[in-house]
Enzyme design. Structure first.
Site, PDB file in Angstrom:
ATOM      1  N   HIS A 151      -9.318  -1.211  -2.886  1.00 58.07           N
ATOM      2  CA  HIS A 151      -8.742  -2.562  -2.780  1.00 58.07           C
ATOM      3  C   HIS A 151      -9.665  -3.613  -3.414  1.00 58.07           C
ATOM      4  O   HIS A 151      -9.728  -4.752  -2.961  1.00 58.07           O
ATOM      5  CB  HIS A 151      -8.448  -2.925  -1.327  1.00 58.07           C
ATOM      6  CG  HIS A 151      -7.436  -2.043  -0.675  1.00 58.07           C
ATOM      7  ND1 HIS A 151      -6.075  -2.272  -0.767  1.00 58.07           N
ATOM      8  CD2 HIS A 151      -7.579  -0.910   0.065  1.00 58.07           C
ATOM      9  CE1 HIS A 151      -5.427  -1.327  -0.100  1.00 58.07           C
ATOM     10  NE2 HIS A 151      -6.320  -0.484   0.398  1.00 58.07           N
ATOM     11  N   ASN A 169      -0.429  -1.876   4.116  1.00 56.85           N
ATOM     12  CA  ASN A 169      -0.064  -1.605   2.726  1.00 56.85           C
ATOM     13  C   ASN A 169       1.406  -1.923   2.517  1.00 56.85           C
ATOM     14  O   ASN A 169       2.129  -2.212   3.476  1.00 56.85           O
ATOM     15  CB  ASN A 169      -0.314  -0.130   2.369  1.00 56.85           C
ATOM     16  CG  ASN A 169      -1.787   0.210   2.228  1.00 56.85           C
ATOM     17  OD1 ASN A 169      -2.596  -0.631   1.860  1.00 56.85           O
ATOM     18  ND2 ASN A 169      -2.144   1.450   2.525  1.00 56.85           N
TER      19      ASN A 169
END
EC number: 1.11.1.6
Length: 686
Positions: A78, A151
């Site tokens: 990320h 997510n």
């Protein structure tokens, strides 16, 4: 309850706190970090105009030393992200289900900070790669920070956190040559998939259109794990969290996504930034699925397995509130880079389960912040600070900002009346849910976790024919990039357990033999909620390229542009050159882009207004042709119709709207807006 806990928050609470840390250099004199005014900033201090630089030049030393240390380690995963501020409001009190205070009062606007991200790529990678997307939300509540770290896909590749390093090593660039960047189309990832079939379900999602979202504003968010709601009476329920975008769930096509990565690597962050800068709002509804404790074993899947979802047809999503994102960050490093999310940041009324992936994340997130943010005091970084006060005996360490008064830094004590003192549940203290746990120490997963394919099948069976074809094409691209024929064969074999026809298409695409067909189940289960075909469709906030040149029809263009504006559609005027063009009646119009500076892949639709200048323009033809091949809406009027015909060989078909010499272009405008709202016209014959 203490005065600390009585302090009410509102949508501006975090912004007001951050204001204490903001600085603006406009109209100020330059100083060193010590506050000394600087008289010269272009030349270092030297012994003569051509002599050596002197070490006593403290300004040079400070400036260069700070520059040398500006960067911090990027996130292992990320790394590429973008943040935005907003607020959350619950629709109705959730007292029956949870004691979480921010979920009780519909009049309270809880400030939030959201970070969207890709997973695999480095900080400088492109936005539109095929990947899962991070959707992490920090709620600054009256009871402390609550982080929902999720997510855009409801499941994950692995079941146990101990395999997370292996997964990440597999999908990251291969270590011997550091390639490919931000891509899973290589041997080590697919070797991992082939040998860890628990990943099959998540892979189906990433190979689907969910892996290439049109916008952060048009993707769902999921908490992934199973958590608990606990109410005032101590009754617990299992819960999963969902973010539902008000604009619906929409995606790019793969060819388009790859081209955007080159034309505008910042496509998703730019889309988010510009929407909010232009006064728009980004909205998601928060939904929860809940299962009573006594129904834990009611289903044919383990509700604690992070590779499984709870089908919405079996466990309906209850919509409980809305999040509105409406303010861009002031500084990406100070906010997006330094924000520290943690699934262990909870508030009373929200608790954990024995999901083995979640349990590992509860350790990993704190551990990684320690090195990334330089020590244990990262909670004092402005973006991470709660809006409620915090008091404890955690002292000192790197970058400590709090000045703790008094001699006492321990518990229990009598010198300070045992303060800071623990709070009871009635005083707002966090009390862990009293779950009965027993068993022998063992390194083994539950047999109930061993079904790797049923929900992958469910996902496949729930797709529309177009979505299935996109999945097949994605597999053929990704597995086709794998150099090892053995790995390719293994992948085909794994996904033959999902669907024989899918496996056969992959095998054909990558040039390996298809496995023998397994006996198909007579029962074909579907979940309509999994398909994007049934999503909300609206033209609001879409982006349209208007192709115009000298000689355009003033009445036509004004009517259409006003109609698009009324629907909340953003318009860019594209022409051969920047500057002004002139209509047939002498009206001027300014172009905001040219065929060199923009591309059709950056827009949701194209409107060919025409003008004699563009009638035979090859760049304009290529612009329209590409939009047509990506199934986008195309409007054309007057000379624009000739341009459309030259571009794609037709002026009719799905998603094509035309008008010529109309007395009123209102009907044309409405038809074109409807075509834009449809997102894509998948049944168009290319």
């Amino acid at each position: 309850m203490s005065d600390d806990q009585n302090k009410r928050v509102n949508e501006h609470s975090k912004d007001e706190q951050l204001e204490q840390y903001r600085t603006d250099n406009s109209g100020k004199k330059m100083t060193t970090n010590q506050g000394l005014r600087v008289s010269e900033d272009e030349h270092s201090l030297k012994a003569g105009v051509r002599g050596p630089t002197l070490m006593e030049d403290f300004h040079f030393r400070e400036k260069m030393t700070h520059f040398d240390h500006e960067r911090i380690p990027e996130r292992v995963v990320h790394a590429r992200g973008f943040g935005v501020h907003g607020f959350f409001q619950v629709y109705e009190p959730m007292t029956e289900y949870t004691r979480a205070k921010f979920l009780q009062d519909p009049s309270v606007k809880t400030p939030v900070f959201v970070r969207f991200s890709t997973v695999a790529g480095s900080k400088g990678s492109a936005d539109t790669v095929r990947d899962a997307r991070g959707f992490a939300t920090k709620f600054y509540t009256e009871e402390g920070n609550y982080d929902l770290v999720g997510n855009n896909i409801p499941v994950f590749f692995i079941q146990d956190a101990i395999k997370f390093p292996d997964l990440v090593h597999a999908f990251k660039p291969e270590p011997h040559n550091e390639m490919p960047q931000a891509a899973t189309a290589h041997d080590t990832f697919w070797d991992f998939v082939a040998n860890n079939p628990e990943s099959a379900h998540m892979v189906m999602w990433t190979m689907s259109d969910r892996g290439i979202p049109r916008s952060y504003r048009m993707m769902e968010g999921f908490g992934v794990h199973t958590f608990r709601f606990v109410n005032e009476q101590g009754k617990a329920r299992f819960v999963k969290f969902h973010w539902k975008p008000v604009l619906g769930v929409h995606s790019l096509v793969w060819d388009e996504a790859q081209k955007i990565a080159g034309k505008d690597p910042d496509f998703h962050r730019r889309d988010l930034w510009e929407t909010i800068e232009n006064g728009g709002k980004v909205e998601y509804e928060l939904g929860v699925q809940m299962i009573d404790e006594e129904d834990e074993f009611k289903f044919d899947f383990d509700i604690l397995d992070p590779t499984k979802l709870w089908p919405e047809e079996l466990v309906p999503v209850k919509i409980i509130g809305k999040m509105t994102l409406n303010r861009n960050q002031d500084n990406v490093f100070a906010e997006t880079e330094q924000v520290a999310f943690h699934p262990g940041n909870v508030v009373p009324g929200i608790d954990f389960t024995n999901d083995p992936l979640l349990q590992g994340r509860l350790f990993s997130y704190t551990d990684t912040q320690l090195i990334r943010l330089g020590g244990p005091n990262f909670h004092e970084i402005p973006i991470n600070r709660p809006v409620c006060p915090f008091h404890n005996n955690q002292y000192d360490g790197y970058h400590r900002m709090t000045i703790n008064k008094g001699p006492v830094a321990y518990h229990k004590n009598s010198l300070q009346n045992n303060d800071p003192s623990p709070a009871t549940a009635e005083e707002g203290g966090y009390v862990h849910y009293q779950e009965k746990v027993e068993g022998k120490k063992i390194r083994q997963r539950s047999d109930s976790f061993n079904d790797y394919y049923s929900q992958a099948k469910l996902f496949w069976n729930s797709m529309s024919p177009v979505e299935k074809q996109h999945i097949i094409s994605a597999f053929c691209f990704e597995v086709g990039k794998v150099k090892s024929k053995d790995v390719q064969r293994q992948v085909v074999d794994v996904f033959s357990n999902v669907d024989a026809d899918l496996a056969e298409e992959i095998a054909k695409g990558v040039g390996v033999a298809a496995p023998a067909k397994r006996k198909a189940s007579k029962e074909i289960l579907t979940s309509p909620a999994l398909s994007q075909a049934r999503t909300v469709k609206t033209a609001s906030t879409r982006k349209v390229a208007v192709l115009a040149g000298n000689g355009f029809h003033e009445k036509e263009l004004q009517t259409v542009l006003e109609a698009l504006k009324q629907e909340g559609i953003t318009v860019d005027i594209i022409s051969q050159n920047l500057g002004y063009m002139t209509s047939g009646s002498g009206q001027q119009l300014e172009a905001s882009g040219t065929f060199l500076t923009v591309d059709s892949v950056l827009y949701d639709a194209v409107y060919a207004a025409g003008g004699l200048e563009l009638k035979d323009n090859k760049q304009a033809m290529a612009f329209i042709r590409e939009a047509y091949n990506h199934y986008k809406a195309i409007g054309a009027a007057n000379e624009g119709i000739d341009l459309l015909q030259s571009s794609v060989g037709t002026t009719e078909g799905l998603g094509i709207v035309t008008a010529k010499d109309e007395p009123d272009y209102t009907a044309f405008s409405k038809a074109f807006i409807d075509a834009v709202a449809a997102h894509r016209h998948w049944d168009r014959r290319i």
